[in-house]
Design a protein around this motif. Structure first.
Motif, PDB file in Angstrom:
ATOM      1  N   ILE A  53       0.818  -1.216   0.000  1.00 23.18           N
ATOM      2  CA  ILE A  53       0.000   0.000   0.000  1.00 23.18           C
ATOM      3  C   ILE A  53       0.848   1.259   0.000  1.00 23.18           C
ATOM      4  CG2 ILE A  53      -1.498   1.370   1.524  1.00 23.18           C
ATOM      5  CD1 ILE A  53      -2.929  -1.261   2.193  1.00 23.18           C
ATOM      6  N   LYS A  54       1.934   1.253   0.753  1.00 25.89           N
ATOM      7  CA  LYS A  54       2.707   2.490   0.881  1.00 25.89           C
ATOM      8  C   LYS A  54       3.331   2.915  -0.447  1.00 25.89           C
ATOM      9  CE  LYS A  54       7.185   0.632   2.452  1.00 25.89           C
ATOM     10  NZ  LYS A  54       8.160   0.646   3.569  1.00 25.89           N
ATOM     11  N   HIS A  55       3.483   1.982  -1.362  1.00 30.14           N
ATOM     12  CA  HIS A  55       4.056   2.302  -2.676  1.00 30.14           C
ATOM     13  C   HIS A  55       2.994   2.407  -3.767  1.00 30.14           C
ATOM     14  CE1 HIS A  55       8.041   1.938  -1.079  1.00 30.14           C
ATOM     15  NE2 HIS A  55       7.885   0.676  -0.750  1.00 30.14           N
ATOM     16  N   ASP A  56       1.731   2.286  -3.411  1.00 30.84           N
ATOM     17  CA  ASP A  56       0.653   2.296  -4.394  1.00 30.84           C
ATOM     18  C   ASP A  56       0.059   3.699  -4.488  1.00 30.84           C
ATOM     19  OD1 ASP A  56      -1.584   1.967  -5.963  1.00 30.84           O
ATOM     20  OD2 ASP A  56      -2.304   0.176  -4.912  1.00 30.84           O
ATOM     21  N   PRO A  57       0.283   4.403  -5.589  1.00 31.76           N
ATOM     22  CA  PRO A  57      -0.219   5.777  -5.689  1.00 31.76           C
ATOM     23  C   PRO A  57      -1.734   5.868  -5.762  1.00 31.76           C
ATOM     24  CG  PRO A  57       0.676   5.050  -7.801  1.00 31.76           C
ATOM     25  CD  PRO A  57       1.015   3.993  -6.808  1.00 31.76           C
ATOM     26  N   THR A  58      -2.409   4.747  -6.058  1.00 29.10           N
ATOM     27  CA  THR A  58      -3.874   4.774  -6.108  1.00 29.10           C
ATOM     28  C   THR A  58      -4.489   4.704  -4.715  1.00 29.10           C
ATOM     29  OG1 THR A  58      -4.175   2.368  -6.289  1.00 29.10           O
ATOM     30  CG2 THR A  58      -3.779   3.599  -8.335  1.00 29.10           C
ATOM     31  N   VAL A  59      -3.703   4.325  -3.711  1.00 36.35           N
ATOM     32  CA  VAL A  59      -4.181   4.285  -2.325  1.00 36.35           C
ATOM     33  C   VAL A  59      -3.782   5.583  -1.640  1.00 36.35           C
ATOM     34  CG1 VAL A  59      -4.010   3.149  -0.080  1.00 36.35           C
ATOM     35  CG2 VAL A  59      -4.061   1.777  -2.172  1.00 36.35           C
ATOM     36  N   ARG A  60      -4.780   6.324  -1.174  1.00 37.32           N
ATOM     37  CA  ARG A  60      -4.501   7.644  -0.623  1.00 37.32           C
ATOM     38  C   ARG A  60      -4.942   7.787   0.828  1.00 37.32           C
ATOM     39  NH1 ARG A  60      -6.612  11.888  -4.798  1.00 37.32           N
ATOM     40  NH2 ARG A  60      -5.164  13.220  -3.654  1.00 37.32           N
ATOM     41  N   ALA A  61      -5.560   6.750   1.373  1.00 38.37           N
ATOM     42  CA  ALA A  61      -5.920   6.694   2.789  1.00 38.37           C
ATOM     43  C   ALA A  61      -6.137   5.236   3.159  1.00 38.37           C
ATOM     44  CB  ALA A  61      -7.168   7.518   3.087  1.00 38.37           C
ATOM     45  N   VAL A  62      -5.986   4.922   4.459  1.00 36.07           N
ATOM     46  CA  VAL A  62      -6.010   3.530   4.908  1.00 36.07           C
ATOM     47  C   VAL A  62      -6.890   3.407   6.141  1.00 36.07           C
ATOM     48  CG1 VAL A  62      -4.600   1.585   5.691  1.00 36.07           C
ATOM     49  CG2 VAL A  62      -3.658   3.213   4.033  1.00 36.07           C
ATOM     50  N   ILE A  63      -7.659   2.330   6.198  1.00 29.20           N
ATOM     51  CA  ILE A  63      -8.416   1.951   7.389  1.00 29.20           C
ATOM     52  C   ILE A  63      -7.916   0.583   7.843  1.00 29.20           C
ATOM     53  CG2 ILE A  63     -10.681   1.326   8.322  1.00 29.20           C
ATOM     54  CD1 ILE A  63     -11.909   3.196   6.194  1.00 29.20           C
ATOM     55  N   LEU A  64      -7.623   0.460   9.126  1.00 28.99           N
ATOM     56  CA  LEU A  64      -7.215  -0.819   9.710  1.00 28.99           C
ATOM     57  C   LEU A  64      -8.264  -1.227  10.739  1.00 28.99           C
ATOM     58  CD1 LEU A  64      -5.105  -3.086  10.082  1.00 28.99           C
ATOM     59  CD2 LEU A  64      -3.947  -1.607  11.743  1.00 28.99           C
ATOM     60  N   THR A  65      -8.804  -2.437  10.592  1.00 29.54           N
ATOM     61  CA  THR A  65      -9.847  -2.899  11.509  1.00 29.54           C
ATOM     62  C   THR A  65      -9.706  -4.400  11.727  1.00 29.54           C
ATOM     63  OG1 THR A  65     -12.224  -2.733  11.983  1.00 29.54           O
ATOM     64  CG2 THR A  65     -11.593  -3.354   9.723  1.00 29.54           C
ATOM     65  N   GLY A  66     -10.596  -4.951  12.545  1.00 27.94           N
ATOM     66  CA  GLY A  66     -10.574  -6.383  12.811  1.00 27.94           C
ATOM     67  C   GLY A  66     -11.942  -7.007  12.597  1.00 27.94           C
ATOM     68  N   ASN A  67     -11.953  -8.263  12.251  1.00 25.25           N
ATOM     69  CA  ASN A  67     -13.200  -8.995  12.060  1.00 25.25           C
ATOM     70  C   ASN A  67     -13.578  -9.685  13.372  1.00 25.25           C
ATOM     71  OD1 ASN A  67     -15.398 -10.325  11.019  1.00 25.25           O
ATOM     72  ND2 ASN A  67     -14.203 -11.901   9.963  1.00 25.25           N
ATOM     73  N   GLY A  68     -14.843  -9.574  13.752  1.00 25.82           N
ATOM     74  CA  GLY A  68     -15.300 -10.251  14.952  1.00 25.82           C
ATOM     75  C   GLY A  68     -15.364  -9.355  16.167  1.00 25.82           C
ATOM     76  N   LYS A  69     -15.082  -9.929  17.339  1.00 21.73           N
ATOM     77  CA  LYS A  69     -15.237  -9.217  18.607  1.00 21.73           C
ATOM     78  C   LYS A  69     -14.021  -8.386  18.993  1.00 21.73           C
ATOM     79  CE  LYS A  69     -18.359 -12.696  20.586  1.00 21.73           C
ATOM     80  NZ  LYS A  69     -18.569 -13.643  21.712  1.00 21.73           N
ATOM     81  N   ALA A  70     -12.964  -8.452  18.213  1.00 25.93           N
ATOM     82  CA  ALA A  70     -11.739  -7.758  18.599  1.00 25.93           C
ATOM     83  C   ALA A  70     -11.112  -7.045  17.409  1.00 25.93           C
ATOM     84  CB  ALA A  70     -10.731  -8.731  19.203  1.00 25.93           C
ATOM     85  N   PHE A  71     -10.483  -5.943  17.709  1.00 24.68           N
ATOM     86  CA  PHE A  71      -9.572  -5.305  16.756  1.00 24.68           C
ATOM     87  C   PHE A  71      -8.308  -6.158  16.688  1.00 24.68           C
ATOM     88  CE2 PHE A  71      -5.943  -2.346  16.275  1.00 24.68           C
ATOM     89  CZ  PHE A  71      -6.231  -1.821  15.033  1.00 24.68           C
ATOM     90  N   CYS A  72      -7.672  -6.328  17.835  1.00 24.31           N
ATOM     91  CA  CYS A  72      -6.523  -7.240  17.944  1.00 24.31           C
ATOM     92  C   CYS A  72      -6.280  -7.475  19.428  1.00 24.31           C
ATOM     93  CB  CYS A  72      -5.285  -6.636  17.286  1.00 24.31           C
ATOM     94  SG  CYS A  72      -3.769  -7.613  17.522  1.00 24.31           S
ATOM     95  N   ALA A  73      -6.218  -8.741  19.817  1.00 14.00           N
ATOM     96  CA  ALA A  73      -6.054  -9.099  21.225  1.00 14.00           C
ATOM     97  C   ALA A  73      -4.600  -9.225  21.631  1.00 14.00           C
ATOM     98  CB  ALA A  73      -6.801 -10.387  21.522  1.00 14.00           C
TER      99      ALA A  73
END
Length: 262
Positions: free
Chosen positions: A43-63
């Motif tokens: 992503i950091k080298h992809d000029p078409t990506v201009r913003a990022v969302i980081l999330t988790g599936n289920g009951k946790a973002f990250c345990a």
């Protein structure tokens, strides 16, 4: 850009990275670490990506870390090797010249807490919980938690969270300055996407350059910042976004930014 443990989807300039091992509360398995590292580097080298969302599936973002795997760490050398292999993606996350939003959908615990606060913004659902909790297993907070946390909440509160088993609710995390917003669970990704889309339509080169200086500002003198501002402003003057912004200002129209240089 997708594997079973980490799913990355790109649409309209926004990359959504989802940690996808809900049965283990998205703890940092080898597969999640490898998938997240690969995704961030791409992503950091992809000029078409201009913003990022980081999330988790289920009951946790990250345990946090995979505690069951810790029994294989039998020396200081193997512990350092584990940290090097596990935490390398943090630099990519922090230094990425694009806005990164953590959409925290549940537990952000241990290394998961550190990952969330390494992002530029944290948005949480009301049921989210934040805790370092490393002391429960006799360890030190890692993945940059000891760097980012005092900058967010001040030294005394950072020490309180690092030395105790204190768990913060989403509301408390917002009061501490960890969360920018708390929104209803069904609105979490909608709100994160709205924010990310706004950034993606902005002059992202200038945003990325400003982000780098802000990330270093607590260790910089005024002279350092003034010098860096001059350098990156010189770069910004060469972008198509600058030209477009000036044109739109003069013509009293809405600018269309592309995130490209002249």
């Amino acid at each position: 850009m997708e594997n079973q443990a980490v799913i990355t989807e790109v649409e309209n300039g926004v990359a959504v990275i989802t940690l996808n091992e809900p049965k283990s509360l998205n703890s940092l398995s080898v597969e999640i670490v490898e998938g997240l590292t690969k995704s961030l580097q791409s992503i950091k080298h992809d000029p078409t990506v201009r913003a990022v969302i980081l999330t988790g599936n289920g009951k946790a973002f990250c345990a946090g870390g995979n505690i069951k795997s810790f029994s294989s760490i039998t020396s200081a050398a193997s512990g350092r090797k584990y940290m090097h292999e596990t935490g390398g993606f943090i630099k990519d996350l922090v230094q990425m010249e694009k806005p990164v939003i953590a959409a925290v959908n549940g537990y952000a615990v241990g290394a998961g807490f550190s990952i969330a606060i390494a992002c530029d913004f944290v948005i949480a659902s009301p049921h989210s919980k934040f805790a370092l909790g490393f002391h429960k297993v006799g360890l030190v907070p890692d993945l940059g938690g000891l760097y980012h946390l005092p900058r967010m909440v001040g030294m005394a509160r950072a020490k309180e969270l690092a030395f105790s088993d204190r768990t913060l609710s989403a509301t408390e995390a917002k009061e501490y300055g960890i969360c920018l917003e708390v929104v209803e669970e069904e609105q979490l990704l909608i709100r994160a996407m709205a924010m990310a889309s706004s950034f993606a339509s902005s002059p992202t080169i200038a945003i990325g350059l400003a982000k780098g200086i802000l990330n270093r500002s607590f260790e910089s003198s005024l002279e350092d910042v003034l010098r860096e501002e001059g350098m990156v402003q010189g770069i910004s003057f060469t972008t198509e976004d600058h030209k477009e912004g000036v044109r739109a200002f003069i013509e009293k129209t809405k600018p269309t930014f592309t995130g490209s240089y002249s």
